[in-house]
Structures are given as structure tokens and as C-alpha cells.
Design a protein around this motif. Sequence first.
Motif, mmCIF file in Angstrom:
data_model
loop_
_atom_site.group_PDB
_atom_site.id
_atom_site.type_symbol
_atom_site.label_atom_id
_atom_site.label_comp_id
_atom_site.label_asym_id
_atom_site.label_seq_id
_atom_site.Cartn_x
_atom_site.Cartn_y
_atom_site.Cartn_z
ATOM 1 N N GLU A 171 -75.118 75.417 -8.755
ATOM 2 C CA GLU A 171 -75.307 76.239 -9.949
ATOM 3 C C GLU A 171 -75.038 75.430 -11.211
ATOM 4 O O GLU A 171 -75.801 75.490 -12.182
ATOM 5 C CB GLU A 171 -74.394 77.464 -9.886
ATOM 6 N N LYS A 187 -71.196 76.145 -5.740
ATOM 7 C CA LYS A 187 -70.951 76.201 -7.177
ATOM 8 C C LYS A 187 -71.494 74.955 -7.865
ATOM 9 O O LYS A 187 -71.959 75.015 -9.011
ATOM 10 C CB LYS A 187 -69.447 76.333 -7.457
ATOM 11 N N LEU A 206 -74.638 83.206 -7.716
ATOM 12 C CA LEU A 206 -75.544 82.151 -7.298
ATOM 13 C C LEU A 206 -76.899 82.753 -6.986
ATOM 14 O O LEU A 206 -77.036 83.556 -6.074
ATOM 15 C CB LEU A 206 -74.984 81.436 -6.068
#
Length: 378
Positions: free
Chosen positions: A107, A104, A59
Amino acid sequence: MKQRYFLPEGSILDFNPTLRSGRYGLEILDFAILASRPNGKFQFLTSCFLMLAVFFSPLTANAADITQQLHRPLNNSSLRESRDQADTLLRIGEQQQISGYADKTIESCLQALEIYHALGDYKAQGMTYDLLAKAYIELNRFQDGEDALRRRLAIARDTKDFQAQIFALNNISTVLLQKGEFTPAGKTVEEALTIAHNVQNSAGEGLSLSNLGLVNARLGNYNKAIKLYETALSFRRQVGDILGETNTLNNLGEAYLAVGNYPDTIATYGAAMRIAKTTRDRTNYLRAIDGLVMAHSSVGRYERAFDLLEQRLVTARELQNLREEFKSFMTYGNLYEQLNNYLTARNFYERALVLAKALEDSKQEVFLVDKLIKLPKR
């Protein structure tokens, strides 16, 4: 914003459910659907590898990077990325958000945005900003969330999409509430209500009235908030907005709780929990349980509170959502601490600490270490 519940954090956001509609099919990530298309086996494997890549990729992005990433030159490989790949990234992002991996999700959304920007697909960009904002907010990154939502609002205004404007304004209002900026939040949601009324968008009126009630609740105007919630409920039921109705019921339960009206608190949260269970709305289901746990424990009904909390933990584990499991352990610890059962409280706080480390939540780690040090030994 201070949280009145046992949980260290919770969601009061009434987001537009744009991710449930349209050709993007973002309700649940279902690889069986991909596999049933032409060349399904190939798409299935591609999606699996893509999900693994997204889940385990480092990340490096934040809200400040959004503009830079969207406008950086794309190489030939990126230009060949298909719309299906972007749609898959968005589906993966939602599944990551459902599973509690908001970092997540960010991202995945930023990767999807890069492709949608290259394609010039404003509708998809708007949907992606919605999910991106929600992920930021779940991480308490409110300024980043607001930034994403204002980008979503700009797209809605450019495309003269009044419904999207209504929902974007409502979402911005709820973020401002989270930041404690009550006056700007009120003005923002009133703008949304005006647009909804002018274009006769009943769903938008119900949402805006519910969030205006939320603003008044945060200002301590609970009686006015209750009246606004009740009006909002009529709009939400009129248009068959079950998700919105459940959310407003939870808000109404919170207002009743604030004024010490425990019978109506329990009845309202109970209605929300039953609807959420029927519709498999896990977010509102967990939130209703949180309210009921607070209400029952406030009147000394700890046995009922623990029964509900057990249901909460089971649901969190079914979802494989470590964040919600963490919250359950925190609530257990708080309840046992209230009962002066420090040994059991310590056990649950220690289990919460393990999950905080797994979630890489340093803030909660520090809080729990301090809590365990100060907790009486007996």
C-alpha cells in the motif's frame, strides 16, 4: 519451489540493495533525522500521522491495479504532495517490510509510485518497484512480484541504466525460480551475467554467478552450483560486497547440505551467521540459523539445534517481526515432533496458530488446524 527446511517458507532471493543508497535514505526509518531538519517538529508529526494512516488504511490494491493507479487523474491535493512525502512513504514501506507487514508495504509503495509518476522521477519509481516486488514475493504473490520487476527492468532499459538492468534481471530470475520455471530463470540470469561482463561490473558478475549457481542447485546440479558459488564469492569479496558474500555463503551452505556434506555445511553457514551478526544483517542471520538447525538436527545434535533456535526466536522478537516469530514456532514444533515429543510440539504449533491468525495467514491457519487434529495426543 519446495523448501527443504523446516520452515514453511523462506527467502533465497538475492536482491539488489538499491534501497540502501542515494538521497532517499531508506536503510532505517529514523524520525530523529526528520526532526533535525528545518521545521523538524512539523515534519516529525506529519510523518507520524502519515505512518499511522498508511498502517491502518484499508488494502485495496494489487499488481493489476498498478497501471490504473499510476495513470488515473490526480486531484490538486495529490499534485501538491511533495517529494518528501513520497520519500517518507517509501521509508515507511521499507520499515513495514522489515517488521513483517508486507501487505502494508504494498500500500505504501503504490501511494509513493503515484507521486513519483506525477513528478516524472524514474529513478525513484525504479527503487519503489524493487521494494514493491520484494513485498509481493514475501507474500508468495510471485506473478505480481514479477510484474513489478519487469516494470523496473523497462525503466532501466529506457534510461540505459546497465547496473539496474543487471539487478532487475537477477531479481526476475529468482522469481522465476520461485515459480519453478528453471529454464527461463537460467536464460534470464545469463543475460544479466553477459551485461555485467561486458560493462565490467564486478558486483553484477558476483550477483549473477551466485544466482546462476542457484539455478543449477534447483536443477539438482549441486557440484556445478558449488563451483559457481565459489567463483561468485571471489567477485563479492573483491568489491567488498559483504551482504552479497553472506548471501552466497548461505547458498553455498544449502548446496553442501543437499549433498550431505555436513562438516562443510556447518562451517559455511557458521561463517555466514558470524558475518551477518557483525553487520546486523538480520535476514541472512536468520537464514544461516535455519541452515545450521537443519544440519545439526540431521546429525542428531539437537541440543545445538535448540540453542540456535532460541537465538532465532530472540532475534525475531527484537525485530518485532511476527512472521519470523511464527517461523520459529513452526521450527520448534517440527523438531519436537521429530523427537516424538508430541505434547511440546503441540504447544508450539498452537502458539504458531495464534500468530497465523494475527498475520491473517489463512493458508497457515488451515495447515495448522489440520496438523493439530492429526498430531498424536501423547
